[in-house]
Design an enzyme around this catalytic site. Structure first.
Site, short mmCIF file in Angstrom:
data_model
loop_
_atom_site.label_atom_id
_atom_site.label_comp_id
_atom_site.label_asym_id
_atom_site.label_seq_id
_atom_site.Cartn_x
_atom_site.Cartn_y
_atom_site.Cartn_z
N CYS A 207 43.58 32.43 36.41
CA CYS A 207 44.13 32.30 37.76
C CYS A 207 43.48 31.11 38.45
CB CYS A 207 43.88 33.58 38.55
SG CYS A 207 44.35 33.47 40.29
N CYS A 229 48.34 37.59 38.94
CA CYS A 229 46.91 37.91 38.89
C CYS A 229 46.68 39.29 39.50
CB CYS A 229 46.10 36.86 39.66
SG CYS A 229 44.32 37.22 39.69
N CYS A 232 43.80 38.91 42.63
CA CYS A 232 44.00 38.31 43.96
C CYS A 232 45.45 38.24 44.40
CB CYS A 232 43.38 36.91 44.00
SG CYS A 232 44.31 35.66 43.06
N ASP A 357 42.64 13.64 15.95
CA ASP A 357 42.04 14.93 15.60
C ASP A 357 43.12 15.83 15.01
OD1 ASP A 357 40.74 17.34 15.43
OD2 ASP A 357 40.45 17.59 17.59
#
Length: 451
Positions: A207, A229, A232, A357
Protein backbone atom coordinates in the site's frame (compact mmCIF):
# COMPACT_ATOMS: atom_id res chain seq x y z
CA UNK A 1 11.11 26.63 -39.24
CA UNK A 2 14.57 27.97 -38.39
CA UNK A 3 17.53 27.57 -40.77
CA UNK A 4 19.10 25.04 -38.38
CA UNK A 5 15.92 22.98 -38.17
CA UNK A 6 15.57 23.13 -41.93
CA UNK A 7 19.07 21.81 -42.53
CA UNK A 8 18.63 19.08 -39.89
CA UNK A 9 15.27 18.02 -41.34
CA UNK A 10 16.64 17.91 -44.88
CA UNK A 11 19.59 15.79 -43.75
CA UNK A 12 17.35 13.43 -41.80
CA UNK A 13 14.85 12.98 -44.62
CA UNK A 14 17.63 12.45 -47.14
CA UNK A 15 19.19 9.73 -44.97
CA UNK A 16 15.76 8.14 -44.48
CA UNK A 17 15.23 8.05 -48.27
CA UNK A 18 18.66 6.53 -48.86
CA UNK A 19 18.31 3.88 -46.16
CA UNK A 20 14.84 2.80 -47.27
CA UNK A 21 15.67 2.92 -50.98
CA UNK A 22 18.97 1.07 -50.95
CA UNK A 23 19.43 -0.62 -47.55
CA UNK A 24 15.94 -1.96 -46.69
CA UNK A 25 15.16 0.54 -43.96
CA UNK A 26 16.38 2.21 -40.79
CA UNK A 27 14.28 3.60 -37.95
CA UNK A 28 16.89 5.23 -35.72
CA UNK A 29 19.79 6.56 -37.81
CA UNK A 30 17.84 9.35 -39.58
CA UNK A 31 16.69 10.59 -36.18
CA UNK A 32 20.23 10.44 -34.78
CA UNK A 33 21.55 12.51 -37.70
CA UNK A 34 18.76 15.06 -37.32
CA UNK A 35 19.23 15.40 -33.57
CA UNK A 36 22.98 15.82 -33.98
CA UNK A 37 22.33 18.85 -36.22
CA UNK A 38 19.44 20.25 -34.16
CA UNK A 39 18.75 18.79 -30.68
CA UNK A 40 15.50 20.80 -30.50
CA UNK A 41 14.12 19.69 -33.87
CA UNK A 42 11.23 17.72 -32.34
CA UNK A 43 9.59 21.00 -31.28
CA UNK A 44 9.45 22.07 -34.92
CA UNK A 45 8.50 18.70 -36.38
CA UNK A 46 5.64 18.05 -33.95
CA UNK A 47 4.25 21.57 -33.58
CA UNK A 48 1.13 20.94 -35.69
CA UNK A 49 0.10 17.64 -34.10
CA UNK A 50 -2.18 16.59 -31.28
CA UNK A 51 -0.06 13.96 -29.57
CA UNK A 52 -1.06 10.78 -27.74
CA UNK A 53 1.84 9.23 -25.76
CA UNK A 54 1.57 5.53 -24.89
CA UNK A 55 4.05 4.29 -22.31
CA UNK A 56 4.58 1.56 -19.71
CA UNK A 57 6.48 -1.70 -19.38
CA UNK A 58 4.46 -4.20 -21.40
CA UNK A 59 1.97 -3.76 -24.23
CA UNK A 60 3.09 -0.43 -25.68
CA UNK A 61 3.46 -1.63 -29.27
CA UNK A 62 0.17 -3.51 -29.46
CA UNK A 63 -1.71 -0.78 -27.57
CA UNK A 64 -0.33 1.77 -30.03
CA UNK A 65 -1.34 -0.34 -33.04
CA UNK A 66 -4.84 -0.96 -31.69
CA UNK A 67 -5.25 2.70 -30.76
CA UNK A 68 -4.28 3.81 -34.27
CA UNK A 69 -6.72 1.32 -35.76
CA UNK A 70 -9.51 2.61 -33.51
CA UNK A 71 -8.78 6.27 -34.20
CA UNK A 72 -8.79 5.63 -37.95
CA UNK A 73 -12.54 5.12 -37.56
CA UNK A 74 -12.72 8.92 -37.18
CA UNK A 75 -9.40 10.39 -38.33
CA UNK A 76 -7.85 9.98 -41.79
CA UNK A 77 -4.31 11.09 -40.95
CA UNK A 78 -2.52 9.54 -37.97
CA UNK A 79 1.24 9.54 -37.52
CA UNK A 80 2.70 6.64 -35.55
CA UNK A 81 5.81 4.49 -34.99
CA UNK A 82 4.61 0.94 -35.79
CA UNK A 83 7.90 -0.93 -35.37
CA UNK A 84 8.27 0.07 -31.72
CA UNK A 85 11.25 2.40 -32.28
CA UNK A 86 10.23 4.32 -29.19
CA UNK A 87 13.27 6.31 -28.07
CA UNK A 88 13.91 9.94 -28.99
CA UNK A 89 15.76 9.24 -32.23
CA UNK A 90 13.10 6.80 -33.41
CA UNK A 91 10.33 9.29 -32.67
CA UNK A 92 12.19 12.00 -34.61
CA UNK A 93 12.48 9.56 -37.54
CA UNK A 94 8.72 9.01 -37.33
CA UNK A 95 8.08 12.74 -37.78
CA UNK A 96 10.66 12.95 -40.57
CA UNK A 97 8.63 10.42 -42.54
CA UNK A 98 5.38 12.37 -42.09
CA UNK A 99 3.62 14.32 -44.79
CA UNK A 100 3.15 17.95 -43.81
CA UNK A 101 -0.46 18.49 -42.71
CA UNK A 102 -2.17 21.08 -44.89
CA UNK A 103 -5.07 21.93 -42.60
CA UNK A 104 -6.15 21.22 -39.05
CA UNK A 105 -4.22 19.33 -36.41
CA UNK A 106 -3.63 15.66 -37.28
CA UNK A 107 -2.98 13.09 -34.59
CA UNK A 108 0.35 11.55 -33.65
CA UNK A 109 -0.01 8.35 -31.63
CA UNK A 110 3.43 7.55 -30.28
CA UNK A 111 4.79 4.59 -28.38
CA UNK A 112 7.37 6.11 -26.02
CA UNK A 113 9.97 4.35 -23.88
CA UNK A 114 9.42 5.11 -20.20
CA UNK A 115 12.74 6.91 -19.79
CA UNK A 116 12.13 8.92 -22.96
CA UNK A 117 8.79 10.47 -21.99
CA UNK A 118 10.56 13.57 -20.69
CA UNK A 119 12.56 13.80 -23.92
CA UNK A 120 9.26 14.08 -25.79
CA UNK A 121 7.45 16.43 -23.42
CA UNK A 122 10.39 18.84 -23.39
CA UNK A 123 9.40 19.74 -26.94
CA UNK A 124 5.81 18.56 -27.42
CA UNK A 125 2.73 18.99 -25.24
CA UNK A 126 0.70 15.76 -25.43
CA UNK A 127 -3.07 15.83 -25.35
CA UNK A 128 -3.25 12.36 -23.80
CA UNK A 129 -0.93 10.01 -21.91
CA UNK A 130 -1.76 6.29 -21.78
CA UNK A 131 -0.21 4.22 -18.97
CA UNK A 132 -0.30 0.46 -19.64
CA UNK A 133 1.46 -1.06 -16.60
CA UNK A 134 4.79 -1.04 -14.79
CA UNK A 135 6.60 -4.27 -14.00
CA UNK A 136 10.19 -5.16 -13.20
CA UNK A 137 12.06 -4.84 -16.49
CA UNK A 138 15.69 -4.21 -17.49
CA UNK A 139 16.73 -3.09 -14.03
CA UNK A 140 20.12 -2.04 -15.39
CA UNK A 141 18.27 0.71 -17.31
CA UNK A 142 15.18 1.51 -15.27
CA UNK A 143 15.78 0.43 -11.69
CA UNK A 144 12.86 -0.87 -9.66
CA UNK A 145 9.23 -0.09 -10.56
CA UNK A 146 8.87 3.10 -8.49
CA UNK A 147 11.95 4.57 -10.14
CA UNK A 148 10.47 3.73 -13.55
CA UNK A 149 7.18 5.40 -12.66
CA UNK A 150 9.01 8.51 -11.52
CA UNK A 151 10.78 8.70 -14.90
CA UNK A 152 7.36 8.79 -16.54
CA UNK A 153 6.02 11.37 -14.09
CA UNK A 154 9.01 13.64 -14.68
CA UNK A 155 7.83 13.87 -18.28
CA UNK A 156 4.16 14.17 -17.41
CA UNK A 157 4.96 17.12 -15.12
CA UNK A 158 5.74 19.19 -18.22
CA UNK A 159 2.18 18.66 -19.50
CA UNK A 160 -0.10 19.16 -16.46
CA UNK A 161 -3.21 19.73 -18.60
CA UNK A 162 -2.93 16.50 -20.57
CA UNK A 163 -5.45 13.78 -19.75
CA UNK A 164 -3.99 10.57 -18.34
CA UNK A 165 -5.74 7.31 -19.30
CA UNK A 166 -4.27 4.78 -16.88
CA UNK A 167 -4.66 1.12 -16.01
CA UNK A 168 -6.71 1.40 -12.83
CA UNK A 169 -5.92 -2.21 -11.89
CA UNK A 170 -2.24 -1.27 -11.39
CA UNK A 171 -1.81 0.03 -7.82
CA UNK A 172 1.17 2.19 -8.77
CA UNK A 173 -0.90 4.44 -11.06
CA UNK A 174 -3.12 5.55 -8.17
CA UNK A 175 -0.24 6.09 -5.76
CA UNK A 176 0.45 9.80 -6.36
CA UNK A 177 -1.77 12.85 -6.64
CA UNK A 178 -1.37 14.51 -10.03
CA UNK A 179 -2.74 17.80 -11.37
CA UNK A 180 -3.78 16.10 -14.60
CA UNK A 181 -7.31 14.84 -15.24
CA UNK A 182 -7.16 11.03 -14.94
CA UNK A 183 -9.42 8.35 -16.41
CA UNK A 184 -9.00 4.73 -15.33
CA UNK A 185 -9.69 1.47 -17.14
CA UNK A 186 -9.69 -2.08 -15.75
CA UNK A 187 -11.52 -5.35 -15.16
CA UNK A 188 -14.85 -5.55 -13.37
CA UNK A 189 -16.11 -9.03 -14.18
CA UNK A 190 -15.81 -10.56 -10.74
CA UNK A 191 -17.47 -11.09 -7.37
CA UNK A 192 -16.24 -8.53 -4.82
CA UNK A 193 -16.91 -10.87 -1.89
CA UNK A 194 -13.60 -12.66 -2.43
CA UNK A 195 -10.46 -11.59 -0.54
CA UNK A 196 -7.09 -12.84 -1.79
CA UNK A 197 -3.42 -11.86 -1.90
CA UNK A 198 -0.96 -11.79 -4.77
CA UNK A 199 1.77 -14.43 -5.03
CA UNK A 200 4.66 -13.86 -2.57
CA UNK A 201 7.21 -12.81 -5.23
CA UNK A 202 4.90 -10.26 -6.90
CA UNK A 203 6.21 -6.70 -7.27
CA UNK A 204 4.22 -3.62 -6.30
CA UNK A 205 1.79 -5.01 -3.74
CA UNK A 206 2.54 -2.68 -0.83
CA UNK A 207 0.00 0.00 0.00
CA UNK A 208 1.51 3.40 -0.95
CA UNK A 209 -0.15 5.00 2.09
CA UNK A 210 0.76 2.67 4.96
CA UNK A 211 3.02 -0.01 3.38
CA UNK A 212 0.67 -2.83 4.39
CA UNK A 213 0.35 -5.72 1.94
CA UNK A 214 -2.53 -5.08 -0.45
CA UNK A 215 -5.42 -7.51 -0.66
CA UNK A 216 -7.58 -8.13 -3.72
CA UNK A 217 -11.18 -8.93 -4.59
CA UNK A 218 -9.85 -10.18 -7.93
CA UNK A 219 -6.46 -10.62 -9.63
CA UNK A 220 -6.19 -10.78 -13.41
CA UNK A 221 -2.43 -11.44 -13.35
CA UNK A 222 0.69 -10.30 -11.46
CA UNK A 223 -0.32 -7.31 -9.28
CA UNK A 224 -3.22 -6.19 -11.48
CA UNK A 225 -6.73 -6.36 -10.15
CA UNK A 226 -9.31 -4.96 -7.77
CA UNK A 227 -6.98 -4.11 -4.88
CA UNK A 228 -7.61 -2.62 -1.45
CA UNK A 229 -5.72 -2.12 1.79
CA UNK A 230 -7.39 -3.75 4.82
CA UNK A 231 -5.29 -1.54 7.11
CA UNK A 232 -5.95 2.03 5.92
CA UNK A 233 -8.76 1.74 3.37
CA UNK A 234 -6.73 2.66 0.27
CA UNK A 235 -8.36 1.02 -2.76
CA UNK A 236 -8.64 0.90 -6.51
CA UNK A 237 -10.11 4.08 -8.02
CA UNK A 238 -13.45 4.21 -9.78
CA UNK A 239 -13.12 2.82 -13.30
CA UNK A 240 -14.36 4.82 -16.29
CA UNK A 241 -13.97 2.01 -18.84
CA UNK A 242 -14.43 -1.62 -17.78
CA UNK A 243 -14.14 -5.17 -19.03
CA UNK A 244 -17.46 -6.46 -17.74
CA UNK A 245 -17.31 -10.04 -19.01
CA UNK A 246 -14.70 -12.45 -20.36
CA UNK A 247 -15.62 -14.84 -23.17
CA UNK A 248 -13.56 -17.46 -24.97
CA UNK A 249 -9.79 -17.07 -24.66
CA UNK A 250 -7.53 -18.99 -27.05
CA UNK A 251 -3.87 -18.60 -28.07
CA UNK A 252 -5.00 -16.69 -31.17
CA UNK A 253 -8.08 -14.74 -30.09
CA UNK A 254 -9.92 -13.21 -27.14
CA UNK A 255 -13.59 -12.32 -26.76
CA UNK A 256 -14.82 -10.02 -24.01
CA UNK A 257 -17.29 -7.27 -23.22
CA UNK A 258 -16.35 -3.67 -22.46
CA UNK A 259 -19.07 -1.68 -20.73
CA UNK A 260 -21.45 -4.38 -21.93
CA UNK A 261 -20.32 -4.17 -25.58
CA UNK A 262 -19.12 -7.38 -27.25
CA UNK A 263 -15.50 -7.17 -28.50
CA UNK A 264 -13.03 -9.57 -30.09
CA UNK A 265 -9.35 -9.27 -30.94
CA UNK A 266 -7.40 -11.73 -33.06
CA UNK A 267 -4.64 -12.19 -30.53
CA UNK A 268 -4.45 -14.31 -27.42
CA UNK A 269 -3.58 -13.66 -23.79
CA UNK A 270 -5.28 -11.93 -20.88
CA UNK A 271 -2.59 -9.25 -21.00
CA UNK A 272 -3.63 -8.30 -24.53
CA UNK A 273 -7.20 -7.66 -23.41
CA UNK A 274 -5.76 -4.86 -21.26
CA UNK A 275 -4.08 -3.45 -24.39
CA UNK A 276 -7.38 -3.55 -26.25
CA UNK A 277 -9.14 -1.93 -23.29
CA UNK A 278 -6.59 0.90 -23.30
CA UNK A 279 -7.21 1.46 -27.03
CA UNK A 280 -10.97 1.36 -26.42
CA UNK A 281 -10.56 3.98 -23.69
CA UNK A 282 -8.62 6.31 -25.98
CA UNK A 283 -11.22 5.84 -28.69
CA UNK A 284 -14.07 6.73 -26.32
CA UNK A 285 -12.10 9.78 -25.13
CA UNK A 286 -11.96 10.96 -28.74
CA UNK A 287 -15.68 10.37 -29.22
CA UNK A 288 -15.60 7.09 -31.13
CA UNK A 289 -18.63 4.89 -30.50
CA UNK A 290 -18.36 1.26 -29.28
CA UNK A 291 -19.70 -0.16 -32.57
CA UNK A 292 -16.94 1.63 -34.49
CA UNK A 293 -14.34 0.34 -32.02
CA UNK A 294 -15.64 -3.19 -32.49
CA UNK A 295 -15.26 -2.74 -36.24
CA UNK A 296 -11.68 -1.52 -35.74
CA UNK A 297 -10.79 -4.54 -33.63
CA UNK A 298 -12.30 -6.86 -36.25
CA UNK A 299 -10.02 -5.40 -38.92
CA UNK A 300 -6.82 -5.32 -36.87
CA UNK A 301 -3.74 -7.07 -38.26
CA UNK A 302 -0.92 -8.82 -36.44
CA UNK A 303 1.72 -6.51 -35.04
CA UNK A 304 5.48 -6.57 -35.70
CA UNK A 305 7.00 -9.27 -33.46
CA UNK A 306 3.85 -9.62 -31.33
CA UNK A 307 2.21 -12.95 -32.10
CA UNK A 308 3.04 -12.62 -35.80
CA UNK A 309 2.20 -15.84 -37.61
CA UNK A 310 4.63 -16.47 -40.48
CA UNK A 311 4.37 -19.31 -42.98
CA UNK A 312 7.77 -20.97 -43.35
CA UNK A 313 7.51 -23.77 -45.92
CA UNK A 314 4.16 -24.87 -44.57
CA UNK A 315 5.05 -24.40 -40.89
CA UNK A 316 3.04 -21.80 -38.95
CA UNK A 317 5.66 -19.92 -36.95
CA UNK A 318 4.29 -17.62 -34.25
CA UNK A 319 6.81 -15.06 -32.97
CA UNK A 320 6.21 -13.69 -29.48
CA UNK A 321 8.39 -11.04 -27.88
CA UNK A 322 9.35 -11.75 -24.25
CA UNK A 323 11.43 -9.32 -22.23
CA UNK A 324 10.58 -9.49 -18.52
CA UNK A 325 9.24 -11.95 -15.95
CA UNK A 326 5.58 -10.90 -15.97
CA UNK A 327 5.39 -10.85 -19.76
CA UNK A 328 7.15 -14.19 -20.04
CA UNK A 329 4.86 -15.78 -17.48
CA UNK A 330 1.75 -14.55 -19.31
CA UNK A 331 3.04 -15.81 -22.66
CA UNK A 332 3.78 -19.26 -21.22
CA UNK A 333 0.29 -19.49 -19.78
CA UNK A 334 -1.19 -18.26 -23.06
CA UNK A 335 0.50 -20.88 -25.24
CA UNK A 336 -0.36 -23.56 -22.68
CA UNK A 337 -4.02 -23.08 -23.68
CA UNK A 338 -3.18 -24.41 -27.16
CA UNK A 339 -4.52 -27.96 -27.26
CA UNK A 340 -2.82 -28.79 -30.58
CA UNK A 341 0.75 -30.16 -30.79
CA UNK A 342 3.40 -27.48 -31.15
CA UNK A 343 7.18 -27.04 -31.16
CA UNK A 344 8.60 -24.66 -28.55
CA UNK A 345 11.62 -22.49 -29.44
CA UNK A 346 13.14 -20.00 -26.98
CA UNK A 347 15.76 -17.48 -28.18
CA UNK A 348 17.60 -15.50 -25.52
CA UNK A 349 19.93 -12.52 -26.05
CA UNK A 350 21.19 -10.07 -23.43
CA UNK A 351 22.20 -6.95 -25.33
CA UNK A 352 21.45 -3.41 -24.15
CA UNK A 353 18.03 -3.37 -25.81
CA UNK A 354 17.14 -6.68 -24.14
CA UNK A 355 18.55 -5.93 -20.70
CA UNK A 356 21.90 -7.47 -19.87
CA UNK A 357 20.64 -9.38 -16.82
CA UNK A 358 18.97 -12.69 -17.73
CA UNK A 359 17.90 -13.66 -14.21
CA UNK A 360 14.30 -12.73 -15.05
CA UNK A 361 13.81 -16.02 -16.90
CA UNK A 362 13.72 -17.79 -13.53
CA UNK A 363 10.46 -16.06 -12.64
CA UNK A 364 8.63 -17.44 -15.68
CA UNK A 365 6.56 -20.57 -15.12
CA UNK A 366 8.48 -22.87 -17.48
CA UNK A 367 7.49 -25.74 -15.17
CA UNK A 368 4.08 -25.52 -16.82
CA UNK A 369 5.39 -26.82 -20.16
CA UNK A 370 6.55 -30.37 -19.26
CA UNK A 371 3.08 -30.99 -17.82
CA UNK A 372 1.68 -30.70 -21.34
CA UNK A 373 1.73 -33.87 -23.41
CA UNK A 374 1.75 -32.31 -26.86
CA UNK A 375 5.16 -30.58 -27.12
CA UNK A 376 7.40 -33.10 -28.93
CA UNK A 377 10.34 -30.72 -29.38
CA UNK A 378 11.93 -27.92 -27.35
CA UNK A 379 14.71 -25.80 -28.86
CA UNK A 380 16.89 -23.23 -27.10
CA UNK A 381 19.17 -20.79 -28.90
CA UNK A 382 20.48 -17.25 -29.12
CA UNK A 383 23.54 -15.58 -27.66
CA UNK A 384 22.65 -16.64 -24.11
CA UNK A 385 21.49 -20.12 -25.04
CA UNK A 386 23.27 -21.68 -22.05
CA UNK A 387 21.13 -19.69 -19.62
CA UNK A 388 17.78 -20.62 -21.16
CA UNK A 389 18.90 -24.21 -21.77
CA UNK A 390 19.67 -24.66 -18.09
CA UNK A 391 16.38 -22.98 -17.15
CA UNK A 392 14.39 -25.52 -19.20
CA UNK A 393 16.43 -28.39 -17.78
CA UNK A 394 15.60 -27.28 -14.23
CA UNK A 395 11.93 -26.91 -15.26
CA UNK A 396 11.90 -30.60 -16.10
CA UNK A 397 12.04 -30.58 -19.90
CA UNK A 398 13.27 -34.06 -20.93
CA UNK A 399 16.70 -34.21 -22.56
CA UNK A 400 15.42 -36.44 -25.37
CA UNK A 401 12.95 -33.72 -26.42
CA UNK A 402 15.37 -30.82 -26.04
CA UNK A 403 17.64 -29.59 -28.84
CA UNK A 404 20.27 -26.92 -28.16
CA UNK A 405 21.14 -24.80 -31.20
CA UNK A 406 22.82 -21.43 -30.57
CA UNK A 407 22.70 -20.43 -34.25
CA UNK A 408 19.49 -18.72 -35.33
CA UNK A 409 20.43 -19.37 -38.96
CA UNK A 410 20.54 -23.12 -38.35
CA UNK A 411 17.20 -22.96 -36.55
CA UNK A 412 15.67 -21.29 -39.62
CA UNK A 413 17.45 -23.53 -42.14
CA UNK A 414 17.24 -26.91 -40.45
CA UNK A 415 15.12 -27.13 -37.32
CA UNK A 416 11.97 -25.31 -38.44
CA UNK A 417 11.60 -27.14 -41.80
CA UNK A 418 12.07 -30.49 -40.03
CA UNK A 419 10.01 -29.74 -36.93
CA UNK A 420 7.59 -32.55 -35.98
CA UNK A 421 4.62 -30.17 -35.74
CA UNK A 422 2.97 -27.73 -38.11
CA UNK A 423 2.70 -25.04 -35.44
CA UNK A 424 5.81 -23.54 -33.84
CA UNK A 425 6.04 -20.93 -31.10
CA UNK A 426 9.19 -18.80 -31.06
CA UNK A 427 9.68 -16.83 -27.84
CA UNK A 428 12.43 -14.27 -28.34
CA UNK A 429 13.95 -11.28 -26.64
CA UNK A 430 14.02 -8.05 -28.64
CA UNK A 431 17.36 -8.32 -30.45
CA UNK A 432 16.89 -12.05 -30.99
CA UNK A 433 13.49 -11.31 -32.52
CA UNK A 434 15.03 -8.71 -34.85
CA UNK A 435 17.80 -11.14 -35.88
CA UNK A 436 15.30 -13.95 -36.41
CA UNK A 437 13.02 -11.79 -38.55
CA UNK A 438 15.97 -10.65 -40.65
CA UNK A 439 16.87 -14.25 -41.42
CA UNK A 440 13.28 -14.89 -42.47
CA UNK A 441 13.32 -11.70 -44.57
CA UNK A 442 16.56 -12.69 -46.29
CA UNK A 443 14.85 -15.90 -47.38
CA UNK A 444 11.79 -14.01 -48.61
CA UNK A 445 9.29 -15.23 -46.04
CA UNK A 446 8.52 -11.72 -44.78
CA UNK A 447 9.45 -8.11 -45.36
CA UNK A 448 12.28 -7.11 -43.04
CA UNK A 449 10.47 -4.23 -41.37
CA UNK A 450 7.34 -2.13 -41.45
CA UNK A 451 7.34 1.32 -43.05
Amino acid sequence: MSFRSGVATFAGRSSYWFLHTFLKGGSSLPGKITLALDPNVLKTLGAKYDVVVITGTNGKTLTTALTVTVLHEKYDTILTNPTGSNMEQGIVTTFLNAKNPKTGRPLAVLEVDEANVIKVTQYLTPKVFVFTNIFRDQMDRYGEIYTTYQKILDGVALAPDATIIANGDAPIFHSKDLPNPVLYYGFEDHDESEEIKARPNTDGVLCPVCQHILHYHYISYANLGDYFCPNCGYKRPELTYKVTELGELTPTSSTFKVDGNEMKIEIGGMYNIYNALAAYSVGRFFGIKPDAIRHAFDSNQRVFGRQEVINVDGKEVTIVLVKNPVGLDQVLHMIATDNQPFTFINLLNANYADGIDTSWIWDGDYELLPKLNHIPLYVTGGERYKDVTFRLKVAGVPDDKHTVEPSLAKIVDNIIPNAPTKHIYVLATYTAMIQFRKLLADKGYIKEGID
